[in-house]
Design an enzyme around this catalytic site. Structure first.
Site, mmCIF file in Angstrom:
data_model
loop_
_atom_site.group_PDB
_atom_site.id
_atom_site.type_symbol
_atom_site.label_atom_id
_atom_site.label_comp_id
_atom_site.label_asym_id
_atom_site.label_seq_id
_atom_site.Cartn_x
_atom_site.Cartn_y
_atom_site.Cartn_z
ATOM 1 C CB SER A 64 -0.942 0.014 1.199
ATOM 2 O OG SER A 64 -1.997 -0.878 0.960
ATOM 3 C CE LYS A 67 -3.848 0.634 -1.117
ATOM 4 N NZ LYS A 67 -4.506 0.242 0.154
ATOM 5 C CE1 TYR A 189 -3.749 -1.269 -4.867
ATOM 6 C CE2 TYR A 189 -4.523 -3.554 -4.930
ATOM 7 C CZ TYR A 189 -4.143 -2.436 -4.210
ATOM 8 O OH TYR A 189 -4.140 -2.475 -2.842
ATOM 9 C CE1 TYR A 241 -5.099 1.782 4.039
ATOM 10 C CE2 TYR A 241 -3.705 0.695 5.652
ATOM 11 C CZ TYR A 241 -3.976 1.046 4.354
ATOM 12 O OH TYR A 241 -3.124 0.650 3.367
ATOM 13 C CB VAL A 259 -0.124 -5.947 4.170
ATOM 14 C CG1 VAL A 259 -1.425 -5.371 4.658
ATOM 15 C CG2 VAL A 259 -0.126 -6.167 2.685
HETATM 16 N N1 GLN Z 1 -1.773 -5.446 -2.117
HETATM 17 C C1 GLN Z 1 -2.382 -5.291 -0.847
HETATM 18 C C2 GLN Z 1 -3.871 -5.455 -0.964
HETATM 19 O O1 GLN Z 1 -4.440 -4.918 -1.836
HETATM 20 C C3 GLN Z 1 -2.064 -3.964 -0.266
HETATM 21 C C4 GLN Z 1 -2.729 -3.721 1.069
HETATM 22 C C5 GLN Z 1 -1.892 -2.995 2.066
HETATM 23 O O2 GLN Z 1 -0.675 -2.941 1.957
HETATM 24 N N2 GLN Z 1 -2.519 -2.466 3.098
HETATM 25 O O3 GLN Z 1 -4.509 -6.123 -0.180
#
Ligand code: GLN
Length: 453
Positions: A64, A67, A189, A241, A259
Site C-alpha cells: 500500500s 498508493k 494495481y 486507515y 502489509v
Molecule cells: N496489495 C495489498 C492489498 O491490496 C495492499 C494492502 C496494504 O498494503 N494495506 O490487499
C-alpha cells in the site's frame, strides 16, 4: 568521525528490536515467506543524506505504500478535478480492504484504501496494463533514485488470490468509477503493490515528498508543489486507515503503511523516514515500524503540530541612521544632520524563510513606523525562501509606505525574489547589492533634504 545521529537511531533500533508483537501477513501467500525478525530503519534528510540502521537494504514489496505515488501520478496525468470526480479525500475510518464507497455516487472515499487505489490505477495514462505499469514503475524509480522492478512471485501470488480486490474492482466498474475492463486496473494495481524496494529507497521516496516533490539528491522536480501538498494531506488523514486519528495525535507525521511491513513517514521540509519489519498490528501496520515512528517523532520533536521557530520574527536587527552606521567621513555639519534626522531612515535586516507568518511580522513593524520615516532599507541578503504571498506583501508594503512619502531600498542580489514575480519586485524597489551603498544612499538623501534646516 562517528555519527551521533546514527548512534541515536541505532539506540532506538535496539530498543524496538525486542518487540515481537503482531504477525506477518499471510492473506497474500507469498508475503508469509518474509523473515519476521527482519528490521530496518532509514532516515533521509530533505537534502538527501540517508542514515541507515539494521536491514535497511533488505528488499520487500511496496504494497500500500505504492498508493500515494500512484495517486500522485493520476493527479499529474488527469488533474485534481478529474481524479476528484472519481475518488474522494475523506477518511473512511475503515480497514484498508473495506468495500467503502460513497452511498450516493459510488466513489471510493479516498485513494489510500484499496477501492480508491484501484480506481487511481485505472486513471494513470497508458492504454495497456503494461504501458501504464511501466509509467508507474518509472515514476516510483525517479523518487527512489534507482530503477525499481516488480517482484513477479508476489505479483502472481496476489493476482491468483486477490478475490476481494477483484470484487472491489468489478463493483467500481459497475458504478462507472472504473471505465475500462477492471482486470486491467487490477493487473496494474497488483503489479504496483509488488514493486520491490528497501528502506533506503523508501526513505528517499519519502524525502522527495518532504522536499515538496523534488528528488532530494538530484534536485529533479518529480511532482508539483501543489500536488505534493495534496498527496501529503491525504496521507495525513487517510494513510493509516482506521488508525489515522490515533497516528496523527501520537506520531504527527504524514504516513503510509503497507502489509509487507513497510512504513513511510514524512515531515514536510525536513525528513523522510522509512521502517521495515513484517509483523503487523490489527490495522495491517508494522508493529515495530509504528513504535519506531512514534519514538523518533517524540524524541526528535517531529510532530507536525509542534510549534517551532517558523513563525518567529524575520527581523534579525533593526536600527536607524542616527549613529552613522556607514562610518563614512562626514563633515561636522553633515554628521549633525544625521544626528537630528537619522531616525527618519530605518534599516531592517531580515533572515530565515519569508513565509507568510514571518513576513507578516515585517510588514506590521514596518507599516507601524512608516509615518515617521522617509527611507527604509530592507536587507534580504540572509533570506532563504520567499513565498509568493510574501513577494506580494512586500510589494504592497512598498506602495503603502510610498503613500506616506517613504522610499524603500531593497538590499540583496534580487535572487531571493526570483521568478516569476522577480521583475515586478526589482522594478518597484530601488535594489542595491550591498549594504554600504544602500546606507550611503540614504545618508546622502537625508543630508540633501535637511542640510538647509
Ligand atoms: N496489495 C495489498 C492489498 O491490496 C495492499 C494492502 C496494504 O498494503 N494495506 O490487499
Amino acid at each position: 568521525m562517528r555519527s551521533l545521529v546514527l548512534e541515536y537511531i541505532d539506540e532506538v533500533y535496539h530498543d524496538v528490536l525486542g518487540d515481537r508483537e503482531g504477525s506477518v501477513a499471510d492473506y497474500i501467500p507469498q508475503l508469509a515467506e518474509a523473515d519476521p525478525e527482519s528490521f530496518g530503519i532509514a532516515l533521509a534528510t530533505a537534502d538527501g543524506y540517508v542514515y541507515e540502521v539494521g536491514d535497511s537494504r533488505r528488499g520487500f514489496t511496496l504494497q500500500s505504500i505504492s498508493k500515494p505515488f500512484t495517486y500522485a501520478l493520476a493527479l499529474a496525468d488527469r488533474g485534481v478535478e478529474a481524479v476528484g470526480a472519481k475518488v474522494g479525500v475523506e477518511p473512511s475510518g475503515e480497514p484498508f480492504n473495506e468495500i467503502s464507497l460513497d452511498p450516493a455516487g459510488g466513489q471510493p472515499r479516498n485513494p489510500m484504501i484499496n477501492a480508491g487505489a484501484i480506481a487511481c490505477a485505472s486513471l494513470v495514462r497508458g492504454d495497456t496494463a503494461a504501458d501504464r505499469f511501466e509509467r508507474i514503475r518509472r515514476f516510483y524509480s525517479q523518487f527512489a533514485g534507482r530503477e525499481l522492478s516488480s517482484n513477479e512471485d508476489v505479483y502472481e501470488s496476489e493476482h491468483r488470490t486477490g478475490h476481494r480486490n477483484r470484487a472491489i474492482a468489478h463493483l467500481l466498474r459497475a458504478v462507472g468509477v472504473i471505465e475500462e475492463d477492471p482486470e486491467i486496473s487490477l493487473e496494474v494495481y497488483f503489479r504496483q503493490c509488488a514493486v520491490e524496494v528497501d528502506c533506503r529507497d523508501l526513505s528517499l521516496m519519502a524525502a522527495g515528498l518532504a522536499a515538496g516533490g523534488v528528488h532530494p539528491a538530484s534536485g529533479e522536480r518529480l511532482l508539483s508543489p501543489v500536488l505534493t501538498e495534496r498527496v501529503l494531506s491525504v496521507m495525513t488523514t487517510c494513510g493509516m486507515y482506521d488508525a489515522a486519528g490515533d497516528w496523527a495525535a501520537q506520531v504527527g507525521l504524514a504516513a503510509k503503511s503497507g502489509v509487507s511491513g513497510g512504513i513511510i513517514a514524512v515531515l514536510p521540509g525536513q525528513i523522510g523516514l522509512a521502517v521495515y519489519s513484517p509483523r503487523l498490528d490489527r490495522y495491517g501496520t508494522s508493529t515495530r515500524g509504528a513504535l519506531t515512528c512514534r519514538r523518533l517523532s517524540q524524541e526528535l520533536g517531529l510532530h507536525f503540530m509542534h510549534v517551532g521557530r517558523a513563525a518567529r520574527s524575520a527581523i534579525r536587527a533593526s536600527y536607524d541612521l542616527t549613529g552613522n552606521p556607514s562610518h563614512r567621513e562626514h563633515s561636522a555639519a553633515h554628521l549633525d544632520v544625521l544626528r537630528r534626522h537619522g531616525s527618519r531612515a530605518m534599516v531592517y535586516e531580515l533572515h530565515g524563510d519569508l513565509l507568510f507568518a514571518a513576513t507578516e511580522t515585517v510588514i506590521r513593524e514596518a507599516t507601524a513606523r512608516a509615518g515617521e520615516l522617509e527611507l527604509m532599507i530592507v536587507d534580504t541578503r540572509a533570506v532563504g525562501e520567499v513565498a509568493d504571498v510574501s513577494r506580494r506583501l512586500l510589494l504592497g508594503l512598498r506602495d503603502q509606505v510610498l503613500e506616506h512619502g517613504c522610499e524603500v531600498v531593497l538590499v540583496g542580489s534580487g535572487a531571493s525574489f526570483d521568478a516569476p514575480q522577480a521583475e515586478s519586485v526589482v522594478e518597484h524597489y530601488l535594489i542595491m547589492s550591498d549594504m554600504d551603498t544602500a546606507i550611503a544612499y540614504c545618508e546622502d538623501m537625508l543630508i540633501a533634504r535637511h542640510s538647509a534646516e
